[in-house]
Design a protein around this motif. Structure first.
Motif, mmCIF file in Angstrom:
data_model
loop_
_atom_site.group_PDB
_atom_site.id
_atom_site.type_symbol
_atom_site.label_atom_id
_atom_site.label_comp_id
_atom_site.label_asym_id
_atom_site.label_seq_id
_atom_site.Cartn_x
_atom_site.Cartn_y
_atom_site.Cartn_z
ATOM 1 N N ASP A 116 1.704 2.578 -3.487
ATOM 2 C CA ASP A 116 0.700 3.459 -4.091
ATOM 3 C C ASP A 116 0.685 4.829 -3.422
ATOM 4 O O ASP A 116 0.483 5.847 -4.083
ATOM 5 C CB ASP A 116 -0.684 2.813 -4.021
ATOM 6 C CG ASP A 116 -0.866 1.763 -5.113
ATOM 7 O OD1 ASP A 116 -0.080 1.779 -6.084
ATOM 8 O OD2 ASP A 116 -1.782 0.927 -5.000
ATOM 9 N N GLY A 117 0.891 4.819 -2.111
ATOM 10 C CA GLY A 117 0.935 6.092 -1.392
ATOM 11 C C GLY A 117 2.061 6.982 -1.883
ATOM 12 O O GLY A 117 1.873 8.168 -2.147
ATOM 13 N N SER A 151 0.830 -1.204 0.000
ATOM 14 C CA SER A 151 0.000 0.000 0.000
ATOM 15 C C SER A 151 0.864 1.254 0.000
ATOM 16 O O SER A 151 0.504 2.277 -0.591
ATOM 17 C CB SER A 151 -0.918 0.034 1.227
ATOM 18 O OG SER A 151 -1.708 -1.123 1.252
ATOM 19 N N ARG A 201 3.622 6.817 -4.769
ATOM 20 C CA ARG A 201 3.457 7.179 -6.184
ATOM 21 C C ARG A 201 2.338 8.197 -6.424
ATOM 22 O O ARG A 201 2.266 8.797 -7.489
ATOM 23 C CB ARG A 201 3.221 5.913 -7.031
ATOM 24 C CG ARG A 201 4.481 5.066 -7.200
ATOM 25 C CD ARG A 201 5.523 5.784 -8.048
ATOM 26 N NE ARG A 201 6.755 5.004 -8.221
ATOM 27 C CZ ARG A 201 7.949 5.410 -7.810
ATOM 28 N NH1 ARG A 201 8.084 6.573 -7.185
ATOM 29 N NH2 ARG A 201 9.012 4.670 -8.022
ATOM 30 N N MET A 202 1.486 8.388 -5.446
ATOM 31 C CA MET A 202 0.506 9.466 -5.586
ATOM 32 C C MET A 202 1.192 10.806 -5.711
ATOM 33 O O MET A 202 0.683 11.749 -6.312
ATOM 34 C CB MET A 202 -0.385 9.541 -4.328
ATOM 35 C CG MET A 202 -1.602 8.676 -4.393
ATOM 36 S SD MET A 202 -2.519 8.826 -2.856
ATOM 37 C CE MET A 202 -3.388 10.370 -3.145
ATOM 38 N N GLN A 238 -0.773 -14.920 -5.114
ATOM 39 C CA GLN A 238 -0.002 -13.678 -5.247
ATOM 40 C C GLN A 238 -0.909 -12.451 -5.317
ATOM 41 O O GLN A 238 -1.914 -12.437 -6.008
ATOM 42 C CB GLN A 238 0.948 -13.724 -6.423
ATOM 43 C CG GLN A 238 0.277 -13.645 -7.784
ATOM 44 C CD GLN A 238 1.333 -13.546 -8.869
ATOM 45 O OE1 GLN A 238 2.423 -14.106 -8.724
ATOM 46 N NE2 GLN A 238 1.024 -12.853 -9.940
ATOM 47 N N LEU A 239 -0.533 -11.444 -4.527
ATOM 48 C CA LEU A 239 -1.349 -10.233 -4.442
ATOM 49 C C LEU A 239 -1.087 -9.315 -5.620
ATOM 50 O O LEU A 239 -1.978 -8.607 -6.078
ATOM 51 C CB LEU A 239 -1.054 -9.483 -3.142
ATOM 52 C CG LEU A 239 -1.486 -10.185 -1.853
ATOM 53 C CD1 LEU A 239 -1.023 -9.381 -0.640
ATOM 54 C CD2 LEU A 239 -3.005 -10.356 -1.800
ATOM 55 N N THR A 288 4.889 -1.027 -13.621
ATOM 56 C CA THR A 288 4.257 0.264 -13.878
ATOM 57 C C THR A 288 4.563 1.260 -12.771
ATOM 58 O O THR A 288 4.588 2.459 -13.008
ATOM 59 C CB THR A 288 2.718 0.149 -14.008
ATOM 60 O OG1 THR A 288 2.229 -0.520 -12.862
ATOM 61 C CG2 THR A 288 2.315 -0.584 -15.254
ATOM 62 N N ARG A 289 4.809 0.742 -11.597
ATOM 63 C CA ARG A 289 5.095 1.660 -10.487
ATOM 64 C C ARG A 289 6.588 1.867 -10.256
ATOM 65 O O ARG A 289 6.996 2.475 -9.272
ATOM 66 C CB ARG A 289 4.429 1.141 -9.215
ATOM 67 C CG ARG A 289 2.919 1.336 -9.243
ATOM 68 C CD ARG A 289 2.207 0.480 -8.231
ATOM 69 N NE ARG A 289 0.763 0.660 -8.293
ATOM 70 C CZ ARG A 289 -0.033 0.160 -9.251
ATOM 71 N NH1 ARG A 289 0.490 -0.544 -10.234
ATOM 72 N NH2 ARG A 289 -1.334 0.381 -9.229
#
Ligand SMILES: Cc1cc2nc3c(=O)[nH]c(=O)nc-3n(C[C@H](O)[C@H](O)[C@H](O)COP(=O)(O)OP(=O)(O)OC[C@H]3O[C@@H](n4cnc5c(N)ncnc54)[C@H](O)[C@@H]3O)c2cc1C
Lengths: 441, 419, 401
Positions: B20-21, B17, B23-24, B61-62, B70-71
C-alpha cells in the motif's frame, strides 16, 4: 486507490450535544435506546465548544485493517466502508490500538470489534442530526464542490509556472463568489493581468488596482457606501506582502481598527516578487533577495520577518488566520469563516505563498515546500476569532521537523551558515511560544 | 531471470503494508512478493487463537486474491529467497529462480530464539511462529494432558491460556521475577498472574532451567532451585530473533538489520521492515528490537513510500512497546514506558487500583506528557492514548480528568486537535 | 427662508457641505483645517449632515475611502491642507484621471520648512498640475456657496472631475462674518440627482475592471492612453463652460452673482491693474478704491478659477490694461516668481502686444496683506506703466515687516 470514498464529517461548532445521533445508531445497531450502545459518541466537556468525538473516519489507508491479525476487518474497495466480519474477529483489540479516532471498540457482550459501517452508505445518525453537525461527505466531494464553483478568473493569465498565488486567488474567488469587488494592488496578482491590460480584463467580477498603499481604505469606502444604500456586497483584497506589511500597512491598520467589513487576503511570497525579488518586511532572516544579496560581507537578510498575522490579531480584527496551499481544505474552512466574519468586521487571512521563481525552487516542489514549512513550524497554521477570543492551531505540529529540512528545499536559503540556521530555529521556537500563549485552554 | 522494480521478501504484515505504501506513490511499478510457506498471508499473532480453537486455520488469510490483483502484485507463495546478493541487486530463490530487482524490502520476520539448555536438543519440544507450528501444537494438545511452557512473555502467556482452556494442565517457567515483564509493572503483572493461578495454571518465576530430558511421551525439566517438572508437551517461548540469514555481509546488522527512520539499510536500494529490523527507539537514543505487529505495519508503509520516492513520507517515530492482552475475559493493555518511576524522579504515576476486582490503571507522566499507560479492565481508547504519547501532547490541564475519566478526557483532547 | 448666521469660513464650508448632502465625509485634522473637520463631525453628530463620517487614520486614507465610495456611487467631501495634502498626494494624483467627482476644500496653508502652520497658498499651488479643478474664494459667503456649486460642477457629465474649493487659512478659516445659509429645498433643486459613477463603477451589477494597465510601446495601449489623457483635458476645458453656467444658475436662484472665472473690478477705464487670488482681494479692492479716490486709473482682476486656467476670460480682462502687478501668496521656485504671475505671463503671450507685469509675493506664512501693501503694489505698477523698467525679480511684500 485514489478513489473518493464517503465518510461522516463532524462540524463540532454545530453540535448541541442532543444525543439524537447516538440514540438513532443504538436503535439501529443494537435495538436499544442507550447512547452508549452507539457506534459513534459525542461527549461534552466543560466548555461550550469542547467536545469529544469517537467516530470512524473510514480512513483511506485504515490502520485497523492493516493491523488485524485475523483478516476480520476490511475496507470495501467499491464503497470504501471499513467493516468487521464478526465471525472472524478474535477480539484481540489490536485494531483499537491502531485507531486514533476511537472509531473502533470491543463489543462488551460479544467481545468482538464493532464499528460504524455507514449503515451501508446511508447513515442513520446523519439523518437524525437536526443541527447539521454530522454530514456524509467524500474527500472527492470537496474537490467536486470546489470544482462546481465558477472560476471567476479567465484561463491563461500570465502567472509564473507553479505559482502559488494563482492557486490561491482562483480558489478564493471561486468560494467568495461573484457578488464581490476585488482589489488587487500592484504586485503579482495585478501584474499577471487580473485587472487587465489595455482594455481587456482577466476577472469576471468588478476588480480594480488600488494603490500599493490604500487597498484596505478603498475597499472600506466602497463597502460603506453599499451598506448605506442597503446592498450586501463582499469586499475582497488579494494583496501581496509589500502592499500589506510594508507600505500598505497604515491603511490596513486603520481599516482593522475601524472594523471595516473586508476580507483581506495577504499572499505572502516574502518579498517584492513582481518587481524582481526585493526584500520586504516579511522576508525571513537569512533569505537571499536582490536587495539582501549574498556576498563576502552580506549573507542575506539580517532581520526577522515582521509577524504580521499576530499583529493583526492584536488589531480588532473579527477573524485572523494563516493558511497554506498545501492544506487546501483548511484554507477553504478558513475562507468560510472569513466570509462570515467580514459581515461584522475585518477578516484577515495571511497565506504563505512560496514563489518558485523568486525563491529558486522547482515548481513541482511547491506543495512540498508548503508542507515542510508547516511541519517545521516556520509557518504555523492557526486561526483566531474575536468571538472565540482564542487562537487555535488548525494543523498542530507536535514534533516539528528541524527548520533546515524546510530551508534547504529552497534556493534562497542555500547559503545559510549554521549560526543563521540556529537563529532561524530559535526565532521559530520563540514565535511558537508566543502563539501558544494566545491559546485559551 | 525475473525482473522487477520492487521485490518484497516475506508476506507478513510488514510486506503487505509496504504494498500500500508503494502504491500511494507509484501506481504501476512492478511488485513481486515472495513467501516461504506456500500459504496465503497470515499473521503469527493469530496462532494462539488457532491453537485455542477460536480461529479456523483455513480462515486466517489476511488478504485475498483481489487485493493483489487490484494492486498489481505478483505473489509467489512458496518461493523463499535463499540468498540476497546486495552488490548485484539479485535475489536467488530456493527454487533456483533468480530475481533482479531495482529495490528490495526485506521483511522476513523473526524466528524463535531457543535458549541452550542441556538435553533440550533431544527433547521433542515445540516453538510457535508459523502456522505449521500452531497446527502441530494443536494436534499434540488434543492428546496431551499437560504442558510446560518456558517463557512467560506474551506468546508464552497466550499459549498458557489457550492450552489451559483446552483442558491441559499448564505450568509456566520464567527466569525473570514477573510474568509479562516487558509490558506490565509489578502490580499488574501480579494481577494477571493471580488470574492464571486461580484457573489452575501453575507459574514459576525466577526459575532457571538446568536440564531437559524426555522419554515415554513425557518431557522433564529440572530447575536450578531443585524443582523437577514433567508434562506431555514442552513449548519454548523465550523470545524471537530477527531472520537475517539471507543477507550477505554488506548489509549492516547488529541483532537485527540496522535501518534508519525511513527503513533504509546502509545499502541504497535495500529497505527492511518489521520483526527483522533493529531500529530507533521512541524514547531513547538507541537501536532496539521490537517485534510487534503495529510497528511492522507502520514500518512497512514507510518503507513502501520511501521505496517509491515519496517525498512527503514522515520518518518512523521510533519503536514503542505496546500490546493488548486478553486473559480469561479480562482486558489488559500496555503502551510505552510503564516502569521506572521509582528510580527516575522525572516520571510520575497516576494510579487507579481496585482491591476487590481485577481492575488497574496507571498513567506514567514525564512532566505534562504521557509516557506510558497500563490498563486492566478500565475504560479508555488505546489508540487515542497511543497518539497522545506519540505526539507528546502536553496534558497539564486535563491530568485529573485523564486519570479519573480516561475515555472521555482522551477523546476531548484528541477532538480538540482535529480539524 | 434662508438662515442668517455669523460664522467663519470653516463653518461656512461645513454648511455648504451640509446643504449638498454628501453620502460620505472623511476627516483628518490639520491646522488650519481642523475646525472644519470638527464642524462636519459635529454636524454629523447633530444629524445636520446625514453622511457616513469616516474618521480615519490619515489623509492618504481620507481620499482613498472617498475614491472607493465614489466608485460605488457616493457623493463625497473632505478637506485638508499643507502636509495633509502632501501626504494625500498619491491618491490625489490619480483622482482626476479616475474622473471621480470628489469635492475637497483646501484651507490653504504655507509649506514647510521652516515649520509653519499659517496661511499661504503654497500647498494648493504645488498640486495645481494634477487635474483637479481649483477655485479660490474671497469671503466666507463665497466659501459656502462655492462648496455647494463645486458638487454641481464636479458631477456634471461633461466634467466628471474632482474640485478643490480653496479658502485661505487664517483669514478665511477663522475670519468671522455674516453669511446666509440657503434653504435645503432650494439647494436640492439646484443640485438635482447625483450620479457619480455612471462612467466608472465598482459594482457587481455592472462588473468592470477599473484601471487596467494601459500603455506600452505598441499595440492598442499608447493610443488608448492618449484617449484617456485627451479626455481628461477635454473635461477640464468643458469645466470652464460648466463653471460659468453653474455660477449663473446660482445667481439666478440665490441672488448672489459670483464671478465664475475671472472678476473685473473697476477695470472699465483702467490704465493698469493689479491681479489677485483669494481673500487678499478684499484689501486689494480697498486700496484700488483709495487710489481711484486720488485719481489713479487702476483696476483689479481677481482669479477665482485657477484650474483649469480660464485663458479666454483672462485675456479679455488682461488686454484691457497696459501694465500689471500680480500678487501671489506662494512661490514658483522654477521661475523665481509667483505661480499666478507665471501663468499670467504665459497667457499674455497670446496677445500681440507686450504688457509689462511685476511679480509680488506676499502673505506667506500668515503675514498680513494690508491695504498699505496694496498701495505699494499699485505704486510700483503705476511706475512701470509710466515707463520705468520693471524689476527682474519678485518684490517680497512682507520682507521688511
Ligand atoms: C504467537 C505470536 C503471538 C503474537 N502476538 C502478538 C500480539 O498480540 N501483538 C503484537 O503486536 N504482535 C504479536 N506478535 C508479533 C507479530 O506477529 C509480529 O510482530 C508481526 O507478525 C511481524 O510482522 P513481519 O511482517 O515483520 O513478520 P512476519 O509476520 O513474521 O512475516 C514474515 C514473513 O516472511 C516469510 N519469510 C521468512 N523468510 C523468508 C524468505 N527467506 N523468503 C521469503 N519469505 C520469507 C515468513 O514465512 C513470513 O510469512 C505475535 C507473534 C507470535 C509468533
Amino acid at each position: 486507490m485514489g478513489k473518493a470514498y464517503y465518510t461522516i464529517a463532524i462540524q463540532p461548532e454545530k453540535c448541541n450535544g442532543c444525543n439524537d445521533c447516538m440514540v438513532a445508531c443504538a436503535q439501529k445497531k443494537e435495538g436499544t435506546t442507550n447512547p452508549s450502545d452507539a457506534r459513534l459518541s459525542i461527549e461534552l466537556g466543560e466548555e461550550a465548544l469542547a467536545k469529544g468525538f469517537a467516530l470512524c473516519r473510514q480512513c483511506a489507508m485504515p490502520q485497523c485493517v492493516m493491523v488485524c491479525p485475523s483478516g476480520a476487518l476490511r475496507k470495501d474497495e467499491e464503497t470504501g466502508i471499513v467493516s468487521v466480519d464478526e465471525t472472524e474477529c478474535v477480539g484481540c483489540r489490536l485494531c483499537t490500538l491502531a485507531c486514533a479516532y476511537a472509531g473502533i471498540a470491543l463489543h462488551p457482550k460479544k467481545q468482538k470489534a464493532v464499528k460504524c459501517d455507514l449503515c451501508g452508505g446511508d447513515p442513520t445518525c446523519v439523518k437524525s442530526c437536526k443541527t447539521g453537525a454530522l454530514s456524509l461527505v467524500t474527500a472527492g466531494d470537496l474537490y467536486r464542490r470546489w470544482g462546481d464553483l465558477e472560476d471567476l478568473f479567465v484561463p491563461g493569465m500570465s502567472f509564473c509556472l507553479g505559482c502559488n498565488s494563482e492557486l490561491i486567488v482562483r480558489h478564493t474567488l471561486r468560494r467568495v463568489g461573484s457578488n464581490t469587488v476585488v482589489a488587487t494592488p500592484p504586485g503579482c496578482v495585478a501584474g499577471v493581468g487580473a485587472v487587465g491590460v489595455n482594455g481587456f480584463t482577466a476577472t469576471k467580477v468588478p476588480v480594480f488596482h488600488p494603490l500599493l498603499t490604500n487597498t484596505a481604505s478603498m475597499l472600506a469606502g466602497i463597502k460603506r457606501y453599499y451598506n448605506r444604500i442597503g446592498r450586501e456586497v463582499t469586499m475582497l483584497a488579494l494583496a501581496g506582502d509589500g502592499g500589506t506589511a510594508d507600505v500598505g500597512f497604515q491603511s490596513l491598520s486603520g481599516a482593522a481598527e475601524r472594523g471595516e467589513q473586508i476580507i483581506y487576503i495577504c499572499l505572502d511570497n516574502e518579498g517584492y516578487m513582481n518587481t524582481g525579488a526585493q526584500r520586504s518586511s516579511t522576508t525571513p532572516f537569512g533569505a537571499w533577495t536582490s536587495t539582501t544579496p549574498v556576498g563576502e560581507a552580506l549573507k542575506g537578510k539580517t532581520r526577522d520577518a515582521k509577524p504580521l498575522p499576530v499583529i493583526m490579531v492584536m488589531h480588532n480584527c473579527e477573524y485572523v488566520a494563516t493558511a497554506c496551499s498545501a492544506f487546501m481544505e483548511d484554507y477553504y474552512q478558513k475562507l468560510e469563516k472569513a466570509i462570515e466574519a467580514s459581515k461584522k468586521g475585518m477578516a484577515y487571512i495571511h497565506v504563505f505563498s512560496p514563489c518558485p521563481t523568486g525563491w529558486r525552487f522547482l515548481p513541482s516542489k511547491l506543495i512540498e515546500v508548503g508542507r515542510k514549512a508547516v511541519a517545521s513550524n516556520m509557518v504555523p497554521l492557526w486561526e483566531y476569532s474575536r468571538e472565540g477570543e482564542s487562537l487555535r492551531f488548525t494543523q498542530p505540529v507536535d514534533n516539528p521537523i528541524p527548520v533546515e529540512d524546510y530551508l534547504f528545499l529552497i534556493g534562497k536559503y542555500r547559503h545559510l551558515s549554521r549560526e543563521q540556521i540556529e537563529h532561524i530555529q530559535d526565532m521559530v521556537n520563540e514565535r511558537i511560544r508566543i502563539l501558544k500563549a494566545l491559546v485559551k485552554e | 531471470m525475473i525482473n522487477t522494480k520492487y521485490l518484497l521478501i516475506g508476506s507478513g504484515h510488514a510486506a503487505l503494508s509496504a504494498i500500500d505504501g508503494i502504491r500511494m506513490q507509484d501506481e504501476n511499478g512492478p511488485i513481486l512478493m515472495t513467501g516461504a510457506e506456500g500459504r496465503s498471508p497470515y499473521s503469527p499473532t493469530i496462532l494462539p487463537y488457532v491453537i485455542a480453537g477460536r480461529k479456523d486455520p483455513s480462515k486466517t488469510q489476511l488478504k485475498d486474491e483481489a487485493f493483489f490483483k487490484t494492486r498489481k502484485v505478483i505473489f509467489m507463495e512458496k518461493d523463499p529467497v535463499k540468498v540476497l546478493n546486495s552488490v548485484m541487486s539479485r535475489a536467488y530463490l530456493e527454487s533456483g529462480k533468480e530475481v533482479s530487482y531495482e529495490k528490495v524490502l526485506v521483511a522476513t520476520g523473526a524466528v524463535p530464539q531457543v535458549p541452550s539448555i542441556p538435553g533440550l536438543d533431544d527433547c521433542p519440544y515445540e516453538v510457535l511462529r508459523t502456522m505449521e507450528d500452531a497446527l502441530k501444537i494443536r494436534e499434540k494438545a488434543k492428546k496431551a494432558q499437560s504442558a510446560i511452557i518456558v517463557g512467560a512473555g506474551l506468546i508464552g502467556m497466550h499459549l498458557a491460556e489457550a492450552l489451559s482452556s483446552l483442558g491441559l494442565k499448564v505450568t509456566v517457567v520464567e527466569a525473570l521475577p514477573h510474568v509479562l515483564g516487558t509490558y506490565f509493572d509489578e502490580v499488574s503483572s501480579q494481577m494477571i498472574r493471580q488470574s492464571f493461578e486461580e484457573r489452575g495454571v501453575k507459574i514459576l518465576t525466577g526459575c532457571l532451567i538446568s536440564k531437559a530430558a524426555s522419554g515415554d511421551g513425557v518431557c522433564a525439566l529440572s530447575l536450578q532451585n531443585g524443582i523437577d517438572l514433567s508434562a506431555n508437551m514442552l513449548i519454548i517461548a523465550t523470545g524471537v530473533r530477527p531472520r537475517t540469514d539471507i543477507l550477505d555481509e554488506y548489509v549492516k546488522k547488529d541483532k537485527g538489520i540496522l535501518v534508519d527512520n525511513f527503513m533504509k539499510t546502509n545499502v541504497p536500494n535495500i529497505w527492511a521492515a518489521g520483526d527483522v529490523v533493529q531500529c530507533k527507539d521512541f524514547f531513547e537514543d538507541r537501536m532496539v528490537l521490537n517485534g510487534i505487529l503495529p510497528n511492522a505495519v507502520q514500518q512497512g508503509i514507510i518503507a513502501g513510500r520511501s521505496m517509491a520516492n515519496d517525498n512527503n513520507v514522515k520518518p518512523f517515530r521510533g519503536s514503542i512497546a505496546m500490546n493488548t492482552f486478553s486473559f480469561f475475559g479480562n482486558k489488559a493493555l500496555s503502551i510505552g514506558q510503564v516502569n521506572g518511576s521509582d528510580n527516575n524522579s522525572d516520571l510520575k504515576e497516576d494510579i487507579i487500583l481496585s482491591s476487590s476486582s481485577v481492575r488497574y490503571q496507571k498513567i506514567l507522566y514525564k512532566e505534562d506528557i504521557i509516557r506510558g499507560v497500563i490498563s486492566i479492565n478500565t475504560q479508555l481508547d488505546p489508540g487515542v492514548f497511543l497518539r497522545l504519547i506519540i505526539d507528546q501532547i502536553s496534558v497539564h490541564e486535563q491530568k485529573n480528568l485523564l486519570g479519573a475519566s480516561s475515555l472521555k478526557a482522551g477523546r476531548l483532547i484528541m477532538s480538540a486537535r482535529w480539524r | 427662508m434662508p438662515m442668517s448666521i455669523v460664522c467663519d469660513g470653516n463653518e461656512a464650508a461645513a454648511w455648504g457641505v451640509a446643504r449638498a448632502k454628501p453620502d460620505m465625509v472623511a476627516v483628518y485634522p490639520i491646522t488650519p483645517q481642523s475646525s472644519l473637520a470638527e464642524y462636519i463631525s459635529q454636524f454629523v453628530a447633530d444629524g445636520i449632515i446625514q453622511a457616513d463620517l469616516m474618521d480615519v487614520e490619515g489623509e492618504h486614507t481620507v481620499l482613498s475611502v472617498l475614491q472607493g465610495a465614489c466608485l460605488a456611487g457616493a457623493r463625497t467631501f473632505t478637506a485638508t491642507c499643507g502636509q495633509g495634502l502632501a501626504f494625500m498626494f498619491e491618491p490625489y494624483f490619480r483622482t482626476p484621471p479616475l474622473r471621480l467627482p470628489i469635492v475637497m476644500s483646501i484651507v490653504t496653508r504655507d509649506g514647510i520648512t521652516p515649520q509653519c502652520v499659517w496661511g499661504g497658498q503654497q500647498d494648493a499651488m504645488t498640486v495645481k498640475e494634477v487635474g483637479w479643478i481649483q477655485m479660490y474664494c474671497e469671503d466666507v459667503q463665497e466659501v459656502m456657496d462655492t462648496v455647494i456649486m463645486a458638487f454641481k460642477i464636479a458631477e456634471h457629465p461633461d466634467v466628471m472631475l474632482p474640485v478643490n474649493v480653496c479658502h485661505d487659512g487664517n483669514y478665511l478659516s477663522y475670519g468671522v462674518s455674516k453669511a446666509e445659509v440657503p434653504d435645503q429645498e432650494d439647494v436640492d433643486a439646484f443640485l438635482g440627482r447625483k450620479n457619480t459613477n455612471w462612467h466608472v463603477a465598482l459594482d457587481p451589477e455592472r462588473p468592470m475592471a477599473v484601471d487596467p494597465l494601459t500603455g506600452g510601446a505598441g499595440g492598442a495601449g499608447p493610443s488608448m492612453f492618449v484617449r484617456y489623457r485627451k479626455g481628461l483635458c477635454k473635461g477640464m476645458q468643458n469645466a470652464l463652460r460648466v463653471i460659468t453656467d453653474v455660477h449663473a444658475d446660482w445667481a439666478r436662484r440665490f441672488g448672489r452673482p459670483w464671478a465664475p472665472l475671472v472678476e473685473e473690478y473697476r477695470l472699465e477705464d483702467a490704465e493698469y491693474a493689479i491681479v489677485t487670488i483669494g481673500s487678499m482681494t478684499g484689501a486689494a479692492k480697498d486700496a484700488v478704491d483709495e487710489a481711484r479716490g486720488k485719481g489713479k486709473r487702476v483696476g483689479l482682476i481677481k482669479f477665482k478659477t485657477f484650474r483649469p486656467f480660464p485663458l479666454k476670460a483672462a485675456l479679455s480682462s488682461l488686454s484691457k490694461v497696459k501694465a500689471l502687478g500680480v500678487v501671489d501668496r506662494a512661490v514658483n521656485f522654477g521661475w523665481n516668481c509667483g505661480p499666478l504671475y507665471q501663468e499670467i505671463l504665459a497667457a499674455l503671450y497670446h496677445l500681440r502686444e507686450c504688457i509689462p507685469a511685476i511679480s509680488f509675493i506676499g502673505g506667506l506664512a500668515g503675514s498680513d496683506l494690508t491695504v498699505d501693501k496694496f498701495n505699494m503694489v499699485i505704486e510700483e505698477t503705476e511706475a512701470v506703466y509710466r515707463g520705468k523698467p520693471g524689476p527682474t525679480e519678485p518684490i517680497w511684500l512682507n520682507e521688511k515687516d
